[in-house]
Design an enzyme around this catalytic site. Structure first.
Site, PDB file in Angstrom:
ATOM      1  N   GLY A  78     -13.962   1.501  -9.813  1.00 33.89           N
ATOM      2  CA  GLY A  78     -12.935   0.486 -10.000  1.00 33.89           C
ATOM      3  C   GLY A  78     -11.560   1.108 -10.011  1.00 33.89           C
TER       4      GLY A  78
ATOM      5  N   LYS B  99      -4.530  -8.266 -18.227  1.00 32.17           N
ATOM      6  CA  LYS B  99      -4.063  -7.014 -18.813  1.00 32.17           C
ATOM      7  C   LYS B  99      -2.903  -6.396 -18.034  1.00 32.17           C
ATOM      8  CE  LYS B  99      -8.464  -5.817 -21.004  1.00 32.17           C
ATOM      9  NZ  LYS B  99      -9.504  -4.771 -21.175  1.00 32.17           N
TER      10      LYS B  99
ATOM     11  N   ASN C 186      -3.695  -4.311 -23.552  1.00 27.83           N
ATOM     12  CA  ASN C 186      -4.683  -5.195 -24.165  1.00 27.83           C
ATOM     13  C   ASN C 186      -4.330  -5.547 -25.610  1.00 27.83           C
ATOM     14  OD1 ASN C 186      -5.357  -2.815 -25.589  1.00 27.83           O
ATOM     15  ND2 ASN C 186      -7.525  -3.361 -25.636  1.00 27.83           N
TER      16      ASN C 186
ATOM     17  N   THR D  97     -10.940   0.569  -1.774  1.00 30.07           N
ATOM     18  CA  THR D  97      -9.815   0.987  -0.934  1.00 30.07           C
ATOM     19  C   THR D  97      -9.218   2.246  -1.551  1.00 30.07           C
ATOM     20  OG1 THR D  97      -9.356  -1.337  -0.452  1.00 30.07           O
ATOM     21  CG2 THR D  97      -7.649   0.249   0.113  1.00 30.07           C
ATOM     22  N   ARG D  98      -9.562   3.372  -0.996  1.00 26.26           N
ATOM     23  CA  ARG D  98      -9.122   4.654  -1.569  1.00 26.26           C
ATOM     24  C   ARG D  98      -7.604   4.765  -1.641  1.00 26.26           C
ATOM     25  NH1 ARG D  98     -11.467  10.661  -0.313  1.00 26.26           N
ATOM     26  NH2 ARG D  98      -9.782  11.847  -1.261  1.00 26.26           N
ATOM     27  N   ALA D  99      -6.915   4.231  -0.641  1.00 24.08           N
ATOM     28  CA  ALA D  99      -5.451   4.330  -0.608  1.00 24.08           C
ATOM     29  C   ALA D  99      -4.814   3.700  -1.837  1.00 24.08           C
ATOM     30  CB  ALA D  99      -4.912   3.670   0.659  1.00 24.08           C
ATOM     31  N   ARG D 100      -5.486   2.716  -2.416  1.00 23.91           N
ATOM     32  CA  ARG D 100      -4.922   2.041  -3.583  1.00 23.91           C
ATOM     33  C   ARG D 100      -4.872   2.946  -4.812  1.00 23.91           C
ATOM     34  NH1 ARG D 100      -7.413  -3.031  -7.056  1.00 23.91           N
ATOM     35  NH2 ARG D 100      -5.605  -3.319  -8.412  1.00 23.91           N
TER      36      ARG D 100
ATOM     37  N   ASN E 155     -13.006   3.728  -5.578  1.00 23.35           N
ATOM     38  CA  ASN E 155     -12.484   2.400  -5.279  1.00 23.35           C
ATOM     39  C   ASN E 155     -12.822   2.005  -3.851  1.00 23.35           C
ATOM     40  OD1 ASN E 155     -10.895   0.164  -6.407  1.00 23.35           O
ATOM     41  ND2 ASN E 155      -9.493   0.598  -4.729  1.00 23.35           N
TER      42      ASN E 155
END
Length: 276
Positions: free
Chosen positions: A127, A65, A86, A152-155, A150
């Site tokens: 997610g 996606k 999608n 990794t919070r920084a993401r 998530n």
């Protein structure tokens, strides 16, 4: 006869061909809808080949996606903000539009399940990938406060600029028992990760499961998904898989390909449940 397909990997489990066939029957239409197993390396070539040979539209599922968003010549505003596509729509002369109908599909299903235009004051989404990003805007549009969780919070921090009002949390916070804040008001807990495809549990304290008004997995299957089994062990009040979301998002894709024709989704969802 118009030809449609769904690209994914894995793809054998996809119910999209059956869903779109049932939609077409509601309007006395004939169409061909197939499954297209692809790979990361071949996906762009196979998409181009499909539309070069007259494909009338395509859906895209995991894990393509986000890649699909970079292939099209035109992105809808919601798909651009989500960074996820999608639904592929041919525009002619080699032009291809990309849209995302996932968020719409999820909202419609949550409204059906809760019987309310506002499914819950707060929605906690686990997610940070394309699946999660595609549902933020529609959930905010119906009035829910959205929290993205998530590993990794920084993401996911940059998403706060795209979606004002969005909250973010570290997954480690869900490993601890809920104390106040989100858990003290009505909320829905949604799994937007692919953990259920691997049959894996998430590191979530059961208190989050029991506190939620509804625990929802965007994955679906004949039997309860791994996430929903985990939720039931954790004392979840109500659980639901993503089959309703699948049908609702497919209905919007169908409308985009067929001049706004909107099928009756309740009939299709019942048929799928009855045949499971």
């Amino acid at each position: 006869m118009n030809h449609f397909t769904v690209f994914g990997n894995p793809i054998a489990h996809s119910l999209s061909p059956k869903i779109h066939q049932l939609f077409a029957e509601q309007f006395g239409m004939q169409l061909s809808y197939t499954r297209s197993l692809s790979s990361a390396a071949n996906f762009p070539t196979e998409v181009a080949r499909f539309f070069r040979h007259g494909g009338a539209g395509a859906n895209v599922t995991v894990p393509f996606k986000e890649r699909a968003a970079s292939l099209v010549t035109h992105l809808t505003a919601r798909a651009e903000r989500a960074g996820s596509v999608n639904t592929l729509i041919p525009l002619g002369l080699g032009q291809l539009a990309g849209d995302t109908t996932d968020g719409f599909g999820l909202c419609r299903d949550l409204q059906r399940l809760t019987g309310s235009e506002l499914p819950a004051p707060q929605i906690v989404v686990i997610g940070g990938g394309g699946a999660a990003r595609s549902i933020i805007e529609p959930l905010q549009a119906v009035g829910s406060k959205v929290v993205i969780v998530n590993r990794t919070r920084a993401r996911v921090e940059p998403l706060r600029e795209l979606f004002p009002g969005l909250q973010v949390m570290d997954l480690a916070e869900l490993a601890l028992a809920p104390k106040s804040g989100i858990a003290s008001s009505g909320f829905i807990l949604i799994n937007a990760t692919s953990a259920s495809l691997q049959g894996a549990d998430l590191d979530i304290h059961p208190g989050w499961m029991s506190a939620a008004e509804l625990v929802y997995d965007m994955m679906y299957g004949v039997h309860a998904t791994a996430f929903l089994k985990q939720a039931e062990r954790g004392g979840a009040k109500v659980t639901a898989d993503g089959l309703g979301m699948l049908v609702e998002q497919a209905a919007l894709s169908f409308a985009l390909w067929h001049d706004g024709l909107t099928p009756k989704t309740e009939l299709v969802l019942k048929a799928l449940r009855d045949s499971a």
